[in-house]
Write a protein that holds these residues in place. Structure first.
Motif, mmCIF file in Angstrom:
data_model
loop_
_atom_site.group_PDB
_atom_site.id
_atom_site.type_symbol
_atom_site.label_atom_id
_atom_site.label_comp_id
_atom_site.label_asym_id
_atom_site.label_seq_id
_atom_site.Cartn_x
_atom_site.Cartn_y
_atom_site.Cartn_z
ATOM 1 N N TYR A 1 0.845 -1.195 0.000
ATOM 2 C CA TYR A 1 0.000 0.000 0.000
ATOM 3 C C TYR A 1 0.884 1.252 0.000
ATOM 4 O O TYR A 1 2.008 1.226 0.509
ATOM 5 C CB TYR A 1 -0.892 0.034 1.244
ATOM 6 C CG TYR A 1 -1.682 -1.231 1.477
ATOM 7 C CD1 TYR A 1 -2.928 -1.418 0.901
ATOM 8 C CD2 TYR A 1 -1.181 -2.242 2.298
ATOM 9 C CE1 TYR A 1 -3.654 -2.578 1.116
ATOM 10 C CE2 TYR A 1 -1.893 -3.417 2.506
ATOM 11 C CZ TYR A 1 -3.132 -3.575 1.923
ATOM 12 O OH TYR A 1 -3.847 -4.732 2.140
ATOM 13 N N THR B 1 4.576 4.439 -6.051
ATOM 14 C CA THR B 1 3.179 3.976 -6.044
ATOM 15 C C THR B 1 2.926 2.808 -6.986
ATOM 16 O O THR B 1 1.846 2.219 -6.952
ATOM 17 C CB THR B 1 2.224 5.124 -6.426
ATOM 18 O OG1 THR B 1 2.572 5.609 -7.737
ATOM 19 C CG2 THR B 1 2.287 6.261 -5.432
ATOM 20 N N ILE C 1 -1.679 -0.334 -3.760
ATOM 21 C CA ILE C 1 -3.021 0.229 -3.578
ATOM 22 C C ILE C 1 -2.857 1.550 -2.844
ATOM 23 O O ILE C 1 -2.221 1.607 -1.787
ATOM 24 C CB ILE C 1 -3.925 -0.726 -2.772
ATOM 25 C CG1 ILE C 1 -4.167 -2.009 -3.568
ATOM 26 C CG2 ILE C 1 -5.244 -0.060 -2.428
ATOM 27 C CD1 ILE C 1 -4.992 -3.051 -2.832
ATOM 28 N N LEU C 2 -3.418 2.604 -3.389
ATOM 29 C CA LEU C 2 -3.308 3.943 -2.798
ATOM 30 C C LEU C 2 -4.309 4.075 -1.652
ATOM 31 O O LEU C 2 -5.480 3.724 -1.809
ATOM 32 C CB LEU C 2 -3.597 4.997 -3.871
ATOM 33 C CG LEU C 2 -3.030 6.391 -3.685
ATOM 34 C CD1 LEU C 2 -1.513 6.360 -3.788
ATOM 35 C CD2 LEU C 2 -3.592 7.331 -4.744
ATOM 36 N N VAL C 3 -3.855 4.560 -0.512
ATOM 37 C CA VAL C 3 -4.719 4.735 0.662
ATOM 38 C C VAL C 3 -4.641 6.181 1.112
ATOM 39 O O VAL C 3 -3.544 6.744 1.236
ATOM 40 C CB VAL C 3 -4.284 3.817 1.817
ATOM 41 C CG1 VAL C 3 -5.182 4.014 3.035
ATOM 42 C CG2 VAL C 3 -4.292 2.356 1.382
ATOM 43 N N ALA D 1 -9.899 9.748 0.145
ATOM 44 C CA ALA D 1 -9.073 9.379 -1.007
ATOM 45 C C ALA D 1 -9.560 10.011 -2.302
ATOM 46 O O ALA D 1 -8.759 10.279 -3.208
ATOM 47 C CB ALA D 1 -9.038 7.857 -1.146
ATOM 48 N N TYR E 1 -6.692 11.527 -4.710
ATOM 49 C CA TYR E 1 -6.543 10.819 -5.983
ATOM 50 C C TYR E 1 -6.876 11.748 -7.150
ATOM 51 O O TYR E 1 -6.188 11.742 -8.185
ATOM 52 C CB TYR E 1 -7.437 9.583 -5.974
ATOM 53 C CG TYR E 1 -7.267 8.670 -7.169
ATOM 54 C CD1 TYR E 1 -6.010 8.186 -7.524
ATOM 55 C CD2 TYR E 1 -8.366 8.268 -7.930
ATOM 56 C CE1 TYR E 1 -5.841 7.334 -8.614
ATOM 57 C CE2 TYR E 1 -8.218 7.417 -9.007
ATOM 58 C CZ TYR E 1 -6.960 6.951 -9.354
ATOM 59 O OH TYR E 1 -6.804 6.115 -10.430
ATOM 60 N N CYS F 1 -4.595 4.082 -10.298
ATOM 61 C CA CYS F 1 -4.169 3.245 -9.178
ATOM 62 C C CYS F 1 -5.395 2.810 -8.386
ATOM 63 O O CYS F 1 -6.318 3.614 -8.179
ATOM 64 C CB CYS F 1 -3.224 4.061 -8.279
ATOM 65 S SG CYS F 1 -2.274 3.088 -7.117
ATOM 66 N N HIS F 2 -5.460 1.556 -7.986
ATOM 67 C CA HIS F 2 -6.514 1.133 -7.068
ATOM 68 C C HIS F 2 -6.387 1.954 -5.788
ATOM 69 O O HIS F 2 -5.275 2.256 -5.348
ATOM 70 C CB HIS F 2 -6.374 -0.345 -6.719
ATOM 71 C CG HIS F 2 -6.674 -1.263 -7.866
ATOM 72 N ND1 HIS F 2 -7.959 -1.550 -8.267
ATOM 73 C CD2 HIS F 2 -5.860 -1.958 -8.697
ATOM 74 C CE1 HIS F 2 -7.930 -2.389 -9.289
ATOM 75 N NE2 HIS F 2 -6.659 -2.642 -9.569
ATOM 76 N N ASN F 3 -7.519 2.354 -5.197
ATOM 77 C CA ASN F 3 -7.420 3.177 -3.992
ATOM 78 C C ASN F 3 -8.459 2.793 -2.951
ATOM 79 O O ASN F 3 -9.518 2.259 -3.265
ATOM 80 C CB ASN F 3 -7.515 4.668 -4.340
ATOM 81 C CG ASN F 3 -8.800 5.025 -5.050
ATOM 82 O OD1 ASN F 3 -9.817 5.289 -4.422
ATOM 83 N ND2 ASN F 3 -8.770 5.010 -6.390
ATOM 84 N N CYS G 1 -10.297 4.435 0.683
ATOM 85 C CA CYS G 1 -10.536 5.636 1.497
ATOM 86 C C CYS G 1 -10.694 5.223 2.956
ATOM 87 O O CYS G 1 -11.579 4.432 3.294
ATOM 88 C CB CYS G 1 -11.788 6.362 1.010
ATOM 89 S SG CYS G 1 -12.186 7.820 1.999
#
Length: 453
Positions: A2, A78, A82-84, A88, A92, A108-110, A112
């Protein structure tokens, strides 16, 4: 993997904001493994209210790198993560907008943490980052600066991963790995696991959990699965795609989590623990003559048990011990079925309740003394042990004899303030399995400390 992100901006009209500061922490679900923190020259003035909020002014950014100068580093840190972020959608959007200005489509998958917290920690008065971490006792420095907010989000996200008993976040992560068609070999999977106490989750290629286990050495135990020749082990070896894990520091939390998460997730190869593991229980009831009996019966979820056991023999042995210790009657407790008096009466070890020589009032005083002193009945206590690292401790909390759950903490404030502690707790159901796990552990463990409240 992450990446926990926080961005400060200039403010202004929608999609015309510029980035003034960015902080990214690369997080493997357990610890930070990389980071990138930088001021950014937005090439436009900062709104006055933002200057007041963040303390970042135009003069501070004159010599800072422009976004195109840090864009490559952002992509590198990144990539395949997974972006957190807390809220978010905002961070994002800002990041995608900046990359779009450079002609690059950043995707990017994210996740929140606002939405995740609403699901896993419901009924909080506020889900703003500052108020939420304060309610959870999470330390926070440099509020409204990217590094401080991102680091607080890391700690919040780690706590939310603990509370995610259904492992929805981890399953999502495994699915992203499948999308990249990475199929690690068994040796590769084992190599990334720690030799510490905790829970491990074996996933198939859909991210589904097919087996949950606990061990004082996760790496060693998983390796045994992968080298075993039993039928179940062979099936696991054929289906495994990845293994995730949670360090618990203490075996008690590992035992409690294993018991509950098997019931919640129902993995294919954990059939033995899906139901209660303590099918025999002791109950109290008043017999026809008014005597308070302690009897052994099959466990019944509708009734409150005194204690539960894995086998009939174990339960019967305990009942004999209790009966002898409190000078109770074997006949009344169902351990002997004579036509007249029980055998201990002949040895002057029973006061004659079996033949009504002793009154129910006299006898019941001793039976009630046993019930009042039974293990942790109606007690308020915190079982404290080591945590997942040297700065941290763990706590298992019981209130009025009922298990509330467990928590990890690194500040005395969190443990001394019971309301903050309740917010931090990962709840676990209070059932006969958890109760007996705790009772058994307290009897054999020498390293715990108990705090009463």
């Amino acid at each position: 993997m992450y990446t926990i992100l926080d961005i400060e901006t200039t403010g202004g009209q929608f999609n015309e904001e510029g980035i003034t500061e960015i902080a990214i922490y690369k997080f493997d679900g357990h610890e930070i493994v990389d980071q990138f923190i930088s001021l950014v020259n937005p090439e436009k003035p900062i709104q006055p209210f933002v200057v007041k909020l963040t303390g970042i002014n135009n003069a501070m950014l004159q010599s800072a790198p422009k976004f195109y100068e840090v864009a490559k580093r952002i992509i590198e840190i990144t990539q395949d993560t997974i972006l957190v972020a807390h809220n978010a959608q905002f961070d994002y959007r800002i990041l995608r907008t900046e990359f779009a200005r450079l002609g690059y489509d950043f995707e990017c998958h994210n996740i929140c943490t606002v939405e995740l917290a609403k699901k896993l920690i419901p009924e909080q008065p506020s889900y703003s980052l500052g108020k939420l971490v304060r309610a959870l006792g999470i330390p926070m420095a440099d509020r409204h600066r990217a590094s401080g907010d991102a680091l607080a989000t890391v700690k919040l996200f780690k706590m939310l991963l603990d509370k995610d008993l259904e492992k929805e976040v981890v399953k999502t992560f495994i699915k992203t790995e499948v999308e990249k068609k990475l199929a690690p070999k068994l040796l590769d999977i084992v190599s990334k696991l720690p030799s510490t106490t905790g829970i491990y989750y074996i996933h198939n290629e859909n991210g589904d959990i097919i087996y949950i286990g606990k061990s004082r050495n996760i790496k060693k135990r998983v390796n045994q699965h992968f080298t075993g020749s039993a039928r179940k082990e062979k099936k696991i070896q054929a289906e495994v795609f990845d293994v995730s894990y949670e360090e618990t520091g203490t075996e008690l939390i590992a035992l409690l989590k294993e018991s509950e998460e098997i019931k919640v997730n129902k993995p294919n190869y954990n059939r033995a623990l899906r139901k209660t593991i303590f099918p025999w229980s002791l109950y109290s009831k008043v017999n026809d003559n008014g005597y308070l009996a302690i009897v052994l019966e099959k466990s019944d979820m509708r009734k409150k048990e005194i204690a539960s056991f894995a086998t009939h023999q174990e339960a019967q042995n305990k009942l004999f011990q209790f009966t002898e210790k409190y000078n109770l009657c074997q006949k009344i407790n169902g351990l002997d079925n004579p036509k007249t008096n029980c055998f201990p009466y002949q040895l002057n070890q029973c006061n004659g309740a079996c033949i009504q020589k002793e009154t129910p009032e006299e006898y019941n005083l001793r039976a009630e003394d046993f019930l009042a002193n039974n293990e942790y009945q109606n007690q308020n206590m915190i079982i404290i042990e080591r945590g997942r690292n040297i700065q941290e401790k763990s706590a298992v909390v019981l209130e009025n004899g009922i298990l509330l759950g467990y928590a990890f903490y690194d500040l005395n404030y969190q443990i001394s303030n019971i309301e903050v502690l309740k917010n931090v707790i990962t709840p676990l159901p209070n059932n006969r399995d958890s109760k007996n796990i705790i009772l058994g552990y307290l009897k054999k463990s020498k390293y715990h400390k108990i705090v009463r409240f």
